[in-house]
Write an enzyme that holds these catalytic residues in place. Structure first.
Site, PDB file in Angstrom:
ATOM      1  N   ARG A 330      -0.817 -16.422  -4.580  1.00 28.79           N
ATOM      2  CA  ARG A 330       0.094 -16.734  -3.472  1.00 28.79           C
ATOM      3  C   ARG A 330      -0.561 -17.707  -2.483  1.00 28.79           C
ATOM      4  O   ARG A 330       0.108 -18.560  -1.906  1.00 28.79           O
ATOM      5  CB  ARG A 330       0.597 -15.472  -2.772  1.00 28.79           C
ATOM      6  CG  ARG A 330       1.765 -15.730  -1.838  1.00 28.79           C
ATOM      7  CD  ARG A 330       2.377 -14.441  -1.311  1.00 28.79           C
ATOM      8  NE  ARG A 330       3.458 -13.912  -2.139  1.00 28.79           N
ATOM      9  CZ  ARG A 330       4.733 -14.278  -2.048  1.00 28.79           C
ATOM     10  NH1 ARG A 330       5.114 -15.173  -1.153  1.00 28.79           N
ATOM     11  NH2 ARG A 330       5.647 -13.755  -2.839  1.00 28.79           N
ATOM     12  N   GLU A 735       7.421 -10.992   6.367  1.00 33.39           N
ATOM     13  CA  GLU A 735       6.123 -11.662   6.431  1.00 33.39           C
ATOM     14  C   GLU A 735       6.127 -13.057   7.048  1.00 33.39           C
ATOM     15  O   GLU A 735       5.174 -13.422   7.751  1.00 33.39           O
ATOM     16  CB  GLU A 735       5.522 -11.752   5.017  1.00 33.39           C
ATOM     17  CG  GLU A 735       5.180 -10.419   4.400  1.00 33.39           C
ATOM     18  CD  GLU A 735       4.921 -10.552   2.899  1.00 33.39           C
ATOM     19  OE1 GLU A 735       5.900 -10.780   2.160  1.00 33.39           O
ATOM     20  OE2 GLU A 735       3.767 -10.451   2.494  1.00 33.39           O
TER      21      GLU A 735
HETATM   22  N1  MTE Z   1       6.973  -4.275  10.232  1.00 31.28           N
HETATM   23  C1  MTE Z   1       6.529  -3.090  10.704  1.00 31.28           C
HETATM   24  N2  MTE Z   1       7.019  -2.635  11.869  1.00 31.28           N
HETATM   25  N3  MTE Z   1       5.588  -2.362  10.032  1.00 31.28           N
HETATM   26  C2  MTE Z   1       5.049  -2.811   8.847  1.00 31.28           C
HETATM   27  O1  MTE Z   1       4.209  -2.126   8.252  1.00 31.28           O
HETATM   28  N4  MTE Z   1       5.015  -4.603   7.152  1.00 31.28           N
HETATM   29  C3  MTE Z   1       5.260  -6.023   6.883  1.00 31.28           C
HETATM   30  C4  MTE Z   1       6.672  -6.403   7.278  1.00 31.28           C
HETATM   31  N5  MTE Z   1       6.985  -5.933   8.596  1.00 31.28           N
HETATM   32  C5  MTE Z   1       5.496  -4.065   8.324  1.00 31.28           C
HETATM   33  C6  MTE Z   1       6.488  -4.757   9.062  1.00 31.28           C
HETATM   34  C7  MTE Z   1       5.055  -6.392   5.494  1.00 31.28           C
HETATM   35  S1  MTE Z   1       3.482  -6.719   4.955  1.00 31.28           S
HETATM   36  C8  MTE Z   1       6.099  -6.525   4.617  1.00 31.28           C
HETATM   37  S2  MTE Z   1       5.865  -7.045   3.032  1.00 31.28           S
HETATM   38  C9  MTE Z   1       7.479  -6.220   5.023  1.00 31.28           C
HETATM   39  O2  MTE Z   1       7.567  -5.772   6.370  1.00 31.28           O
HETATM   40  C10 MTE Z   1       8.039  -5.148   4.091  1.00 31.28           C
HETATM   41  O3  MTE Z   1       9.296  -4.726   4.450  1.00 31.28           O
HETATM   42  P1  MTE Z   1      10.633  -5.531   4.068  1.00 31.28           P
HETATM   43  O4  MTE Z   1      10.493  -6.009   2.672  1.00 31.28           O
HETATM   44  O5  MTE Z   1      11.695  -4.503   4.224  1.00 31.28           O
HETATM   45  O6  MTE Z   1      10.734  -6.645   5.056  1.00 31.28           O
HETATM   46  N1  HPA Z   2       3.756  -9.897  -2.592  1.00 31.22           N
HETATM   47  C1  HPA Z   2       3.459  -8.642  -2.207  1.00 31.22           C
HETATM   48  N2  HPA Z   2       3.074  -7.704  -3.034  1.00 31.22           N
HETATM   49  C2  HPA Z   2       2.957  -8.023  -4.324  1.00 31.22           C
HETATM   50  C3  HPA Z   2       3.249  -9.309  -4.790  1.00 31.22           C
HETATM   51  C4  HPA Z   2       3.671 -10.294  -3.881  1.00 31.22           C
HETATM   52  O1  HPA Z   2       3.949 -11.460  -4.227  1.00 31.22           O
HETATM   53  N3  HPA Z   2       3.043  -9.321  -6.119  1.00 31.22           N
HETATM   54  C5  HPA Z   2       2.618  -8.073  -6.423  1.00 31.22           C
HETATM   55  N4  HPA Z   2       2.575  -7.285  -5.348  1.00 31.22           N
HETATM   56 MO1  MOS Z   3       3.550  -6.886   2.431  1.00 26.31          MO
HETATM   57  S1  MOS Z   3       1.667  -7.701   2.414  1.00 26.31           S
HETATM   58  O1  MOS Z   3       3.936  -7.724   0.909  1.00 26.31           O
HETATM   59  O2  MOS Z   3       3.205  -5.312   1.985  1.00 26.31           O
END
Ligand code: MTE
Ligand code: HPA
Ligand code: MOS
Length: 857
Positions: A330, A735
């Site tokens: 990534r 993210e």
């Molecule tokens: N927001 C909060 N409040 N707490 C979290 O742990 N994790 C982040 C983001 N926002 C997180 C957060 C990460 S690393 C990801 S991948 C996404 O939320 C995952 O949730 P989603 O796919 O529902 O956005």
């Molecule tokens: N993002 C987050 N988590 C993952 C991914 C990715 O692209 N691939 C495998 N686990």
């Molecule tokens: Mo988020 S780093 O893809 O849990």
């Protein structure tokens, strides 16, 4: 009890009026009140029965050593201790590596990082277990430890083979470029600092199975690993996750070990077992964001337009693979950020070190790739004496071009977003004022300097591992018209549950409080992907929608026959069902009637992301369904005498597509932005020369506080629907905003650059702590400060130049195919392709006009 519950009879539902909290409105987080009241239950808050056992681990104190002997007698004799286990006591599978082996649950012979589990203590209380664990007498034979990226590269020590992406002939493009710039950048890791540490609680069932309560982003993986280490079939283990107190990627794989230990002991003693990591332990024994040392060479024409790029990315993975393959990939996918590299060669190395295994962290390697591009843009601007924003805009992708891995750029609104943001925040005028203010400050001998930067984000949405892009949901409608929803995604504070509840409510056009989301459980929705890659709403939302559509189809079919009207004339609207103009039933009445006529009111739903494909052997394809976009403009003031600084103002324009919940999305943008600021300006992970983490508590590891927020902060959503058929044409938001914080780092860089009249690259390091800013200032002023970069560029150069023939790194099989230029390829045409075509757009009558105010003020 009568089947007429309060909901069925409720006056509010009988009234014909638009449902509350539809799609596009800012419904509050479903746990907002219980979060604030402190009544939301986390795993450690679950009331445990008497007799529950507690675990603590004995940790290795060497980075790399052979364990010669362990005398655990004092541990066994300590107060409250019931049992002590080491590697040889493990009953079944011993390795819990998520993708590849290499992560033993406990050390067998050789320890590979400070903090690795040597043994586990079982005691009557958390405190007793922790106290006892310190009483072990362990004899080690130290082995040479590799602790840095440089040393790993030098010794060619990798957790996985290197990967390469290639388009055109970068070497020739560089040779032919009138201007050539070389640079390197070192980024540190980042501690997740979730408020709730790693925790698990396992209850044995009377049939020999296990009920696992854990704080995990990946319930299915925990289920599978607990089953494997206890020698049970998967169906005998059920994982339950109601919520996490933050995960941020740190609980994608690294929640599993503690659940596995609890599972093993719960089975061995047949009592409930609980384990939690206190903050300091959590910081030492769990992996973090990957440190990276990246190097680039870029060729430019006289105007600053890029002709060719060669990039070498090297991530510090720690002792085991964990998710590092996908994370370094990534980083490689994002080392262009938003810029077109006509010729590119990108290498990604996965360095093995004797440190804890690093793991997912918001952005998943993307930020480390993206910052390389942004640093390079600044480097170009200050070398050529241009406005960094102009360099960025001049190199921005245009529709129809393709990335260095072959994905065509489509619906690319970034130039519009950047120029709109620049207009809204008055970039040009403020830049002019800042240039003048800095000149005046220099003339008057003031220590203050201002800096301004506007940076873009383009972030690929989809798991880069194709299989993971699938999701399931389960919807039940009970006879009072109340709806129960379960899906494969987990709640970590990001607001996933409320967004999916909004989707379900919207499908039936009923009030949001008609829908209840229950804890994520592997016995309800199986074989789920981690809640990660920002895909939670995209994939689980579609799965939930599909479940609703199945139930709706059954009701429509029945109602059409029952009332003798055409299906098209039946509408779910405003908490009611309109049967043409014949009749109007409340939603609950329609459900009752369906039940009485034996219509199934429960359905699963399934979704897989269409259109994606990546052939890793060729480093080519369309790994992302779409890109999330955004831009931020930051203004800072630095004190050149002390290095201290303030973020005076920040403006954000972020593309969340057609937002399902603007308040939640803006919350994600703000939270991600501040977390990114922490990474780039404050948080400093320090290991000593023995590989022991020195920054191991809140006292010596500084995360941003409320004081660090921009003094003036405007966050707006770029309100445009996603052209791809995502759920209600929204975009993932979790993210991408993390990387908007690049603007703050670049603004600090800009303030330092003012000292050379913007004609010299400041060599500001990351994180830009006040100390780092001061050093950069002093270097600019001619005082020599050694650059404490840990990048040995000679080593990397020798790897690049000498390697082609003599190293495994460059083995033929790993070489990518030459990615052709834009427009002339379509990954869908690849032989043996496995992509799913995009389904037709679904018309959503309930969406239009329902959108809420899309800004933060
Ligand atoms: N927001 C909060 N409040 N707490 C979290 O742990 N994790 C982040 C983001 N926002 C997180 C957060 C990460 S690393 C990801 S991948 C996404 O939320 C995952 O949730 P989603 O796919 O529902 O956005
Ligand atoms: N993002 C987050 N988590 C993952 C991914 C990715 O692209 N691939 C495998 N686990
Ligand atoms: Mo988020 S780093 O893809 O849990």
């Amino acid at each position: 009890m009568s089947h007429h519950s309060s909901l069925f009879d409720s006056y509010s539902i009988r009234r014909v009026r638009p449902p509350k909290n539809k799609i596009g409105t800012s419904a509050k987080h479903d746990s907002a009140i219980s979060h604030v009241m402190g009544t939301a239950t986390y795993v450690d808050d679950i009331a445990k029965p008497q007799g529950t056992l507690h675990l603590a681990v004995g940790k290795s104190s060497h980075a790399h050593a052979r364990v010669l002997s362990m005398d655990l007698s004092a541990v066994r004799d300590a107060d409250g201790v019931v049992d002590v286990l080491s590697f040889k006591d493990l009953p079944a599978q011993t390795d819990i590596g998520a993708v590849f082996d290499g992560e033993p649950l406990m050390v067998d012979d050789i320890t590979e990082y400070v903090g690795q589990t040597l043994f586990v203590v079982v005691a009557s209380s958390h405190r007793a277990a922790k106290k006892a664990a310190t009483k072990a007498v362990v004899e080690y034979e130290p082995l040479p430890a590799v602790l840095s990226i440089d040393k790993a590269l030098e010794q060619e020590l990798f957790v996985r083979p290197s990967h390469f992406m290639k388009r055109g002939d970068a070497a020739t493009a560089l040779d032919n470029s009138p201007i050539r710039i070389e640079g390197h950048i070192h980024m540190r890791g980042q501690e997740h600092f979730y408020l709730e540490g790693q925790v698990s609680y396992v209850v044995p069932c009377d049939d020999g199975g296990l009920e696992v309560y854990t704080s995990s982003q990946h319930p299915s993986e925990v289920q599978q690993l607990v089953a494997e280490v206890t020698d049970l079939p998967f169906h005998a283990v059920n994982t339950v996750v109601r919520r996490m107190g933050g995960g941020f990627g740190g609980k994608e794989t690294q929640a599993a070990a503690w659940a596995c230990l609890c599972g093993i002991i719960a089975k061995r003693h047949n009592v409930p077992v609980s384990m939690r990591l206190d903050r300091q332990d959590d910081m030492v024994v769990t992996g973090k964001r990957h440190e990276f040392a990246n190097r680039y060479e870029v060729g430019l024409d006289e105007s600053g337009r890029i002709l060719g790029v060669d990039m070498q990315l090297a991530g510090l993975c720690g002792y085991a693979p964990d998710l590092s393959d996908a994370i370094v990939d990534r980083a490689m996918f994002h080392c262009d950020n938003a810029y077109y590299y006509p010729a590119a060669h990108v290498a990604g190395h996965r360095c093995k070190t004797h440190t804890v295994s690093n793991t997912a962290y918001r952005g998943f390697g993307g930020p480390q790739g993206l910052m390389t591009a942004e640093y390079m843009m600044d480097h170009i601007a200050y070398t050529l004496g241009q406005d960094p924003l102009q360099v960025r805009l001049a190199n921005l992708y245009q529709d129809g071009q393709s990335t260095h891995y072959g994905q065509t750029i489509e619906h690319f609104d970034l130039a519009t977003i950047m120029t709109k943001l620049a207009d809204d925040c008055d970039y040009d005028n403020r830049r002019q004022q800042i240039l003048e203010a800095n000149q005046k400050a220099a003339a008057e001998g003031s220590d203050k300097r201002l800096g301004l930067a506007l940076t873009p984000v383009k972030f690929g949405i989809s798991f880069t591992v194709q299989t993971l892009n699938q999701a399931g949901a389960l919807v039940h409608i009970y006879t009072d018209g109340s709806i129960h929803l379960n899906h494969g995604g987990t709640e970590m504070g990001q607001g996933l549950y409320i967004k999916i509840a909004q989707i379900v409510a919207n499908e039936f056009d009923v009030d949001l409080d008609t829908v209840k989301v229950s804890a994520t459980r592997t016995d309800k929705v199986p074989n789920t992907s981690p809640t990660a890659a920002s895909s939670g709403t995209d994939i689980n939302g579609k799965a939930a929608q599909n479940a609703c559509l199945s139930i709706k189809a059954r009701i429509l079919e029945f109602a059409a026959e029952h009332f003798d009207v055409a299906q098209e004339d039946i509408r779910f609207e405003k908490n009611h069902v309109y049967i043409g103009d014949k009749e109007t039933l409340t939603f609950a009445e329609m459900i009752q009637l369906s039940y009485q006529n034996r219509i199934s009111l429960s359905s699963t739903g399934y979704y897989k992301t269409p259109k994606i494909f990546y052939d890793r052997s060729k480093a080519w394809g369309r790994p992302f369904f779409y890109f999330a976009l955004g831009a931020a403009c930051a203004e800072v003031e630095i004190d050149t005498l002390t290095g201290e600084y303030k973020v005076l103002r920040c403006d954000v324009l972020h593309d969340a597509g057609q937002s399902i919940n603007p308040a939640i999305d803006i919350g994600q943008i703000e939270g991600g932005f501040v977390q990114g600021m922490g990474w780039l300006t404050a948080e400093e992970l320090i290991w000593n020369d023995k590989g022991k983490l020195a920054s191991d508590s809140p006292a010596n590891y500084k995360i941003p506080t409320a004081h660090d927020l921009p003094k003036q902060w405007n966050v707006k959503l770029y309100d445009r629907k996603n052209e791809e058929q995502t759920i209600y044409n929204s975009k993932a938001v979790g993210e991408p905003p993390f990387m908007l914080a690049a603007s703050v780092w670049c603004a600090l860089n800009n303030a330092v650059a003012s000292l050379s009249d913007y004609k010299k690259n400041p060599e500001l390091t990351m994180p830009a702590t006040p100390e780092a800013v001061l050093k950069a200032v002093m270097r600019m002023q001619g005082t020599s400060w050694d650059l404490t970069t840990e990048t040995d560029t000679d080593t990397i150069d020798s790897l690049v130049k000498g390697a082609e023939e003599n190293s495994d790194l460059y083995n033929e099989k790993a070489m990518p195919q030459d990615v052709r230029h834009a427009k002339d390829i379509d990954p869908k045409e690849v032989e043996g392709k496995q992509t799913d075509d995009q389904p037709n757009a679904i018309e959503h009558p309930n969406v239009a006009g329902a959108r809420g105010p899309a800004h933060s003020e």
